[in-house]
Scaffold this motif. Structure first.
Motif, short mmCIF file in Angstrom:
data_model
loop_
_atom_site.label_atom_id
_atom_site.label_comp_id
_atom_site.label_asym_id
_atom_site.label_seq_id
_atom_site.Cartn_x
_atom_site.Cartn_y
_atom_site.Cartn_z
N GLY A 98 51.52 24.13 48.56
CA GLY A 98 51.08 25.23 49.41
C GLY A 98 50.96 24.80 50.86
N THR A 99 50.45 25.69 51.70
CA THR A 99 50.33 25.45 53.14
C THR A 99 48.88 25.16 53.50
N TYR A 100 48.65 24.01 54.11
CA TYR A 100 47.32 23.62 54.58
C TYR A 100 47.21 23.88 56.07
N LYS A 101 46.00 24.20 56.49
CA LYS A 101 45.75 24.50 57.91
C LYS A 101 44.77 23.48 58.47
N PHE A 102 45.14 22.88 59.61
CA PHE A 102 44.31 21.89 60.29
C PHE A 102 43.94 22.47 61.65
N CYS A 103 42.66 22.78 61.83
CA CYS A 103 42.20 23.49 63.03
C CYS A 103 41.27 22.62 63.86
N PHE A 104 41.46 22.70 65.18
CA PHE A 104 40.61 22.02 66.15
C PHE A 104 40.03 23.08 67.08
N SER A 105 38.71 23.02 67.28
CA SER A 105 38.05 24.02 68.11
C SER A 105 37.28 23.34 69.24
N ASN A 106 37.47 23.89 70.45
CA ASN A 106 36.73 23.44 71.63
C ASN A 106 35.94 24.60 72.22
N ALA A 107 35.52 25.52 71.33
CA ALA A 107 34.84 26.74 71.77
C ALA A 107 33.50 26.45 72.43
N PHE A 108 32.85 25.34 72.08
CA PHE A 108 31.53 25.04 72.63
C PHE A 108 31.61 24.48 74.04
N SER A 109 32.80 24.12 74.50
CA SER A 109 32.96 23.52 75.82
C SER A 109 33.37 24.59 76.82
N THR A 110 32.62 24.72 77.90
CA THR A 110 32.88 25.75 78.89
C THR A 110 33.88 25.31 79.95
N PHE A 111 33.86 24.04 80.32
CA PHE A 111 34.69 23.57 81.43
C PHE A 111 35.68 22.47 81.03
N ASN A 112 35.37 21.68 80.00
CA ASN A 112 36.14 20.47 79.71
C ASN A 112 37.25 20.74 78.70
N ARG A 113 38.46 20.32 79.05
CA ARG A 113 39.57 20.34 78.11
C ARG A 113 39.66 18.97 77.44
N LYS A 114 40.28 18.91 76.27
CA LYS A 114 40.28 17.68 75.48
C LYS A 114 41.72 17.24 75.19
N LEU A 115 41.91 15.94 75.18
CA LEU A 115 43.17 15.33 74.76
C LEU A 115 42.92 14.69 73.40
N ILE A 116 43.62 15.16 72.37
CA ILE A 116 43.31 14.81 70.99
C ILE A 116 44.54 14.23 70.30
N TYR A 117 44.31 13.20 69.51
CA TYR A 117 45.36 12.61 68.68
C TYR A 117 45.06 12.95 67.22
N MET A 118 46.10 13.32 66.48
CA MET A 118 45.95 13.57 65.05
C MET A 118 47.17 13.02 64.31
N SER A 119 46.95 12.61 63.07
CA SER A 119 48.03 12.11 62.24
C SER A 119 47.80 12.55 60.80
N LEU A 120 48.90 12.77 60.10
CA LEU A 120 48.89 13.12 58.68
C LEU A 120 49.87 12.19 57.99
N MET A 121 49.35 11.32 57.11
CA MET A 121 50.17 10.28 56.53
C MET A 121 50.04 10.28 55.01
N LYS A 122 51.16 10.12 54.35
CA LYS A 122 51.18 10.03 52.90
C LYS A 122 50.81 8.62 52.47
#
Length: 219
Positions: A98-122
Protein backbone atom coordinates in the motif's frame (compact mmCIF):
# COMPACT_ATOMS: atom_id res chain seq x y z
CA UNK A 1 8.22 9.03 -4.18
CA UNK A 2 5.44 11.59 -4.60
CA UNK A 3 5.65 14.96 -2.82
CA UNK A 4 2.73 17.17 -1.80
CA UNK A 5 2.94 20.38 0.23
CA UNK A 6 0.31 22.59 1.77
CA UNK A 7 -0.05 25.19 4.50
CA UNK A 8 -3.03 26.21 6.60
CA UNK A 9 -3.40 29.98 6.96
CA UNK A 10 -6.54 31.89 7.83
CA UNK A 11 -8.61 28.69 7.48
CA UNK A 12 -7.69 28.43 3.81
CA UNK A 13 -5.68 25.70 2.12
CA UNK A 14 -2.83 27.08 0.03
CA UNK A 15 -0.57 24.82 -2.02
CA UNK A 16 3.15 25.46 -1.94
CA UNK A 17 5.86 24.50 -4.38
CA UNK A 18 8.24 21.92 -2.94
CA UNK A 19 11.90 22.81 -3.38
CA UNK A 20 13.88 19.59 -2.99
CA UNK A 21 17.56 20.33 -2.45
CA UNK A 22 18.89 16.80 -2.92
CA UNK A 23 17.29 13.46 -3.78
CA UNK A 24 19.07 10.10 -3.81
CA UNK A 25 17.01 7.10 -4.81
CA UNK A 26 17.87 3.47 -5.44
CA UNK A 27 16.18 0.10 -5.41
CA UNK A 28 16.16 -0.13 -1.64
CA UNK A 29 16.47 3.42 -0.31
CA UNK A 30 15.35 7.00 -0.82
CA UNK A 31 16.90 10.11 0.73
CA UNK A 32 16.27 13.80 0.26
CA UNK A 33 16.99 17.19 1.78
CA UNK A 34 14.13 19.69 1.50
CA UNK A 35 13.11 23.15 2.63
CA UNK A 36 9.99 23.48 4.82
CA UNK A 37 8.37 26.90 4.97
CA UNK A 38 7.09 28.49 8.16
CA UNK A 39 3.45 27.58 8.87
CA UNK A 40 3.82 24.86 6.24
CA UNK A 41 3.30 21.12 5.99
CA UNK A 42 5.02 18.76 3.56
CA UNK A 43 4.01 15.14 2.85
CA UNK A 44 5.81 12.38 0.98
CA UNK A 45 3.93 9.39 -0.41
CA UNK A 46 5.71 6.07 -0.95
CA UNK A 47 3.99 3.02 -2.43
CA UNK A 48 5.19 -0.43 -1.34
CA UNK A 49 4.42 -3.35 -3.63
CA UNK A 50 5.91 -6.00 -1.31
CA UNK A 51 6.18 -6.23 2.49
CA UNK A 52 9.57 -5.57 4.04
CA UNK A 53 11.49 -4.16 6.96
CA UNK A 54 12.20 -0.47 6.48
CA UNK A 55 13.92 2.23 8.48
CA UNK A 56 12.75 5.86 8.43
CA UNK A 57 15.14 8.56 9.66
CA UNK A 58 14.93 12.36 9.77
CA UNK A 59 16.99 15.25 11.10
CA UNK A 60 16.45 19.01 11.13
CA UNK A 61 19.64 20.57 9.83
CA UNK A 62 18.84 24.28 9.99
CA UNK A 63 16.18 26.72 11.15
CA UNK A 64 14.84 28.05 14.46
CA UNK A 65 15.25 25.59 17.31
CA UNK A 66 15.79 22.78 14.76
CA UNK A 67 12.51 21.03 15.62
CA UNK A 68 9.61 19.73 13.56
CA UNK A 69 6.44 17.63 13.87
CA UNK A 70 6.66 14.25 12.11
CA UNK A 71 4.00 11.62 11.40
CA UNK A 72 3.82 8.35 9.45
CA UNK A 73 0.39 7.23 8.25
CA UNK A 74 -0.27 3.64 7.11
CA UNK A 75 -2.38 2.72 4.05
CA UNK A 76 -5.39 2.14 6.35
CA UNK A 77 -5.01 5.73 7.70
CA UNK A 78 -3.72 4.51 11.06
CA UNK A 79 -0.99 6.54 12.72
CA UNK A 80 2.11 4.37 13.26
CA UNK A 81 4.56 7.15 14.22
CA UNK A 82 3.93 10.61 15.63
CA UNK A 83 6.46 12.98 17.19
CA UNK A 84 6.13 16.68 18.02
CA UNK A 85 8.90 19.29 18.18
CA UNK A 86 11.64 16.72 17.54
CA UNK A 87 15.11 17.48 16.14
CA UNK A 88 15.82 13.96 14.83
CA UNK A 89 14.47 10.44 15.03
CA UNK A 90 14.54 6.89 13.67
CA UNK A 91 11.64 4.46 13.23
CA UNK A 92 11.86 0.82 12.10
CA UNK A 93 8.76 -1.13 11.12
CA UNK A 94 7.35 -3.90 8.94
CA UNK A 95 5.60 -2.42 5.92
CA UNK A 96 2.53 -3.82 4.19
CA UNK A 97 1.38 -3.47 0.61
CA UNK A 98 0.00 0.00 0.00
CA UNK A 99 0.89 3.70 0.09
CA UNK A 100 2.46 5.21 3.21
CA UNK A 101 2.44 8.91 3.97
CA UNK A 102 5.35 10.71 5.67
CA UNK A 103 4.37 14.20 6.84
CA UNK A 104 6.44 17.04 8.26
CA UNK A 105 4.74 20.03 9.88
CA UNK A 106 6.19 23.43 10.74
CA UNK A 107 2.82 24.95 11.65
CA UNK A 108 4.00 26.01 15.12
CA UNK A 109 6.75 28.22 13.68
CA UNK A 110 5.71 31.74 12.69
CA UNK A 111 8.92 33.05 11.15
CA UNK A 112 11.50 30.24 10.85
CA UNK A 113 11.78 27.92 7.87
CA UNK A 114 13.49 24.55 8.29
CA UNK A 115 15.99 22.55 6.27
CA UNK A 116 15.24 18.85 6.85
CA UNK A 117 16.91 15.60 5.84
CA UNK A 118 14.93 12.37 5.57
CA UNK A 119 15.75 8.86 4.40
CA UNK A 120 13.81 5.65 3.86
CA UNK A 121 15.96 2.53 3.72
CA UNK A 122 15.18 -1.14 3.38
CA UNK A 123 16.81 -3.20 6.11
CA UNK A 124 16.59 -6.62 4.49
CA UNK A 125 17.67 -7.02 0.89
CA UNK A 126 17.79 -10.09 -1.30
CA UNK A 127 20.60 -12.52 -0.70
CA UNK A 128 23.78 -11.56 -2.48
CA UNK A 129 23.95 -14.95 -4.20
CA UNK A 130 20.40 -14.60 -5.53
CA UNK A 131 21.07 -11.08 -6.79
CA UNK A 132 24.14 -12.36 -8.64
CA UNK A 133 22.15 -15.15 -10.31
CA UNK A 134 23.51 -18.13 -8.38
CA UNK A 135 21.32 -21.17 -8.81
CA UNK A 136 21.64 -22.20 -5.17
CA UNK A 137 21.57 -19.08 -2.99
CA UNK A 138 21.92 -21.16 0.17
CA UNK A 139 25.24 -22.61 -1.01
CA UNK A 140 27.59 -19.86 0.18
CA UNK A 141 31.14 -20.29 -1.05
CA UNK A 142 34.20 -18.71 0.51
CA UNK A 143 34.47 -15.89 -2.02
CA UNK A 144 30.77 -15.16 -1.76
CA UNK A 145 31.02 -14.98 2.04
CA UNK A 146 33.91 -12.51 1.75
CA UNK A 147 32.00 -10.46 -0.82
CA UNK A 148 29.01 -10.33 1.49
CA UNK A 149 31.16 -9.10 4.38
CA UNK A 150 32.71 -6.43 2.15
CA UNK A 151 29.27 -5.29 0.99
CA UNK A 152 27.95 -5.05 4.54
CA UNK A 153 31.03 -3.10 5.61
CA UNK A 154 30.65 -0.69 2.70
CA UNK A 155 26.98 -0.17 3.58
CA UNK A 156 28.01 0.75 7.12
CA UNK A 157 30.66 3.15 5.79
CA UNK A 158 28.14 4.88 3.51
CA UNK A 159 25.66 5.27 6.37
CA UNK A 160 28.33 6.68 8.70
CA UNK A 161 29.50 9.12 6.02
CA UNK A 162 25.95 10.36 5.47
CA UNK A 163 25.47 10.78 9.21
CA UNK A 164 28.78 12.63 9.50
CA UNK A 165 27.75 14.98 6.68
CA UNK A 166 24.50 15.80 8.48
CA UNK A 167 26.25 16.48 11.78
CA UNK A 168 28.85 18.57 9.98
CA UNK A 169 26.08 20.60 8.29
CA UNK A 170 24.35 21.19 11.64
CA UNK A 171 27.61 22.33 13.28
CA UNK A 172 28.47 24.57 10.33
CA UNK A 173 25.06 26.25 10.41
CA UNK A 174 25.35 26.80 14.16
CA UNK A 175 28.82 28.30 13.73
CA UNK A 176 27.62 30.61 10.94
CA UNK A 177 24.62 31.69 13.03
CA UNK A 178 26.85 32.41 16.03
CA UNK A 179 29.30 34.34 13.85
CA UNK A 180 26.49 36.46 12.42
CA UNK A 181 25.18 37.25 15.90
CA UNK A 182 28.67 38.23 17.12
CA UNK A 183 29.15 40.50 14.10
CA UNK A 184 25.77 42.16 14.63
CA UNK A 185 26.47 42.73 18.33
CA UNK A 186 29.96 44.08 17.56
CA UNK A 187 28.51 46.48 14.99
CA UNK A 188 25.89 47.62 17.49
CA UNK A 189 28.56 48.28 20.13
CA UNK A 190 30.75 50.16 17.62
CA UNK A 191 27.86 52.41 16.61
CA UNK A 192 26.98 52.95 20.28
CA UNK A 193 30.57 53.97 21.13
CA UNK A 194 30.65 56.45 18.23
CA UNK A 195 27.28 57.96 19.22
CA UNK A 196 28.32 58.30 22.86
CA UNK A 197 31.64 59.90 21.83
CA UNK A 198 29.91 62.43 19.59
CA UNK A 199 27.39 63.17 22.32
CA UNK A 200 30.14 63.86 24.83
CA UNK A 201 31.93 66.17 22.37
CA UNK A 202 28.71 68.09 21.71
CA UNK A 203 27.99 68.47 25.44
CA UNK A 204 31.54 69.67 26.22
CA UNK A 205 31.51 72.09 23.29
CA UNK A 206 28.20 73.47 24.48
CA UNK A 207 29.54 74.07 28.00
CA UNK A 208 32.65 75.93 26.81
CA UNK A 209 30.63 77.94 24.30
CA UNK A 210 28.23 79.09 27.06
CA UNK A 211 31.17 80.12 29.30
CA UNK A 212 32.78 82.20 26.54
CA UNK A 213 29.45 83.85 25.74
CA UNK A 214 28.93 84.84 29.36
CA UNK A 215 32.48 86.23 29.63
CA UNK A 216 32.12 88.52 26.61
CA UNK A 217 28.59 89.60 27.49
CA UNK A 218 29.56 91.31 30.80
CA UNK A 219 28.85 95.16 30.88
Amino acid sequence: MIVKAHTQRNDRLTYLSCYVVRVDASEHSTACTFDLENKGELCFYQEFFFPGNYSFEFQVIKGGQRDVDVAIVAPDDSLIYNKEREKSGVHNWQTTVGTYKFCFSNAFSTFNRKLIYMSLMKQETAALAARMGTRRPDDVSAWLFVAKQIKESLDVVVELQNRYRRYEAVDRNNAMSLSARVQDWSLYQSVLVVVIGLGQMIVLKTLFTEQQTRRFSKP
